[in-house]
Design an enzyme around this catalytic site. Structure first.
Site, PDB file in Angstrom:
ATOM      1  N   ASP A 121      42.631  -6.939   8.546  1.00 28.82           N
ATOM      2  CA  ASP A 121      41.650  -7.294   7.521  1.00 28.82           C
ATOM      3  C   ASP A 121      40.277  -6.733   7.888  1.00 28.82           C
ATOM      4  OD1 ASP A 121      43.598  -8.855   6.245  1.00 28.82           O
ATOM      5  OD2 ASP A 121      43.059 -10.648   7.383  1.00 28.82           O
ATOM      6  N   ASP A 171      45.279  -4.757   5.087  1.00 30.86           N
ATOM      7  CA  ASP A 171      45.720  -5.999   4.443  1.00 30.86           C
ATOM      8  C   ASP A 171      44.637  -6.487   3.484  1.00 30.86           C
ATOM      9  OD1 ASP A 171      47.537  -8.081   3.929  1.00 30.86           O
ATOM     10  OD2 ASP A 171      46.405  -9.388   5.260  1.00 30.86           O
ATOM     11  N   ASP A 174      39.549 -12.231   4.241  1.00 34.52           N
ATOM     12  CA  ASP A 174      40.540 -13.320   4.208  1.00 34.52           C
ATOM     13  C   ASP A 174      39.910 -14.536   4.877  1.00 34.52           C
ATOM     14  OD1 ASP A 174      42.486 -11.746   3.026  1.00 34.52           O
ATOM     15  OD2 ASP A 174      43.986 -12.077   4.595  1.00 34.52           O
ATOM     16  N   ARG A 195      43.298 -10.394  -6.201  1.00 37.12           N
ATOM     17  CA  ARG A 195      42.485 -11.284  -5.354  1.00 37.12           C
ATOM     18  C   ARG A 195      40.986 -11.010  -5.503  1.00 37.12           C
ATOM     19  NH1 ARG A 195      46.008 -11.585   0.311  1.00 37.12           N
ATOM     20  NH2 ARG A 195      47.948 -12.177  -0.673  1.00 37.12           N
TER      21      ARG A 195
END
Ligand SMILES: *[C@@H]1O[C@H](CO)[C@@H](O)[C@H](O)[C@H]1NC(C)=O
Ligand SMILES: *[C@@H]1O[C@H](CO)[C@@H](O)[C@H](O)[C@H]1NC(C)=O
Ligand SMILES: *[C@@H]1O[C@H](CO)[C@@H](O)[C@H](O)[C@H]1NC(C)=O
Length: 331
Positions: free
Chosen positions: A147, A169, A173, A220
């Site tokens: 991330d 990824d 996050d 997202r």
């Protein structure tokens, strides 16, 4: 430590050279004028988010120094100058409590790696670019959890003016009850799973997400799962292929003054989530728009802090030029 001496030397210099007074804005510029800024929004509660304020100011140009100061136990203001390449690729530099990591000018760039915050508090990441761990053979990022900024059980975190793109990824996050977070004036772009929040059965997390630009992301924006309070305002989303703001689990989402252009499913709720919206603008969007889902349940952000709403029609011109690293923050 060397850099502190350098900074104070520079503050003396003008008075030697031109008789310029050693106080006032001119002198402050040489001394990292924005380095002690504190967060707004939910990150301003619970004692506030001030990162390494009061700690030593260091400037780092190497990966070894970035890791050393980020992982130190004392507070530090860490200025990142120039591009620093992560080694090995994908490694997430652990940040310990009471740090401000801030780019110099618009040069601060962590290339090929990210940051990790695990059970730490009071951390600011500002005025930086973080990019390029993407692997074209692994679009879904299943092969490695690389991330841009990954936070587990973090408290009082401010992510501001950060430009994130093309990671393996997630770009950001925020997991496992990470709480009192503000994400502001960031650019999230050219990415599949941009911004994920959740990975918890608890419903305690409180976050403010404002003045960001999501450009050319797939999903997202964020995916916000089980947030007690999720407050989004002044965000601009452009060219989003799967979905934009998604309230999942038991999230209460208050979404205000935002602009959605060519976004599929721009604002959506899962079966147990609630949404209250206030003046959203949609242009050439497709899919579902959930403006009012049990909106009587949704919190009032003004009970917690004050904030300024912008005219959503202006956002395509007022947001993109001011997201990511800015010279007036990196001074
Ligand atoms: C969460 O982080 C705090 C420190 O900020 C720590 O005391 C606590 O044990 C952590 N909880 C879990 C479940 O890891
Ligand atoms: C949005 O992203 C696309 C693809 O990276 C880029 O070509 C475009 O210039 C960006 N738009 C703005 C307003 O920054
Ligand atoms: C829209 O985003 C996709 C990536 O999700 C990108 O490939 C495409 O170039 C973007 N289109 C424009 C017009 O920026």
């Amino acid at each position: 430590m060397m850099y502190i001496k350098l900074a104070s030397f520079l503050t003396i210099l003008p008075s030697l050279v031109g008789g310029v007074p050693t106080t006032g804005p001119h002198v402050k510029r040489a001394g990292c004028a924005q380095c002690e800024d504190v967060a707004h929004g939910f990150a301003s509660l619970n004692g506030g988010t001030y990162g390494g304020k009061g700690g030593q100011i260091v400037t780092v140009t190497t990966y070894a120094d970035l890791k050393k100061y980020a992982g130190a136990t004392e507070p530090y203001i860490i200025r990142v100058s120039g591009t620093i390449v992560a080694e090995p690729k994908g490694y997430e530099v652990p940040i310990k409590s009471f740090k401000t990591i801030i780019g110099v000018g618009q040069t601060g760039h962590l290339l090929g790696g990210g940051f990790n915050i695990n059970s730490q508090r009071n951390i600011i990441i500002r005025n930086l670019e973080i990019s390029d761990t993407y692997d074209p053979t692994d679009y879904n990022g299943k092969g490695a959890d690389w991330d841009g900024i990954q936070v587990d059980n973090g408290t009082n975190i401010w992510i501001d003016h950060v430009k994130l793109a093309r990671m393996r990824d997630g770009l950001i996050d925020l997991r496992k009850d990470t709480d009192y977070v503000t994400v502001s004036s960031c650019l999230l772009s050219e990415h599949n799973k941009a911004f994920g929040i959740g990975w918890t059965p608890n419903v305690i997390s409180k976050m403010t997400i404002n003045d960001n630009f999501f450009n050319s992301t797939n999903q997202r924006g964020p995916s916000a799962d089980n947030l007690k309070y999720c407050h989004m305002y002044n965000n601009y989303m452009l060219n989003v292929t799967s979905y934009g703001n998604y309230a999942r689990g038991e999230t209460e989402l208050l979404v205000e003054t935002s602009y959605y252009e060519r976004v599929n499913d721009p604002v959506v709720a899962g079966p147990k989530a609630s949404i209250k919206s206030n003046w959203l603008k949609f242009k050439d969007c497709t899919g579902d728009i959930h403006l009012d889902v049990d909106s009587h349940k949704v919190f009032k952000a003004s009970k917690f802090y004050s904030y300024e709403l912008k005219d959503p029609y202006d956002l395509p011109t007022t947001i993109p030029p001011f997201v990511g690293p800015r010279p007036e923050i990196g001074i």
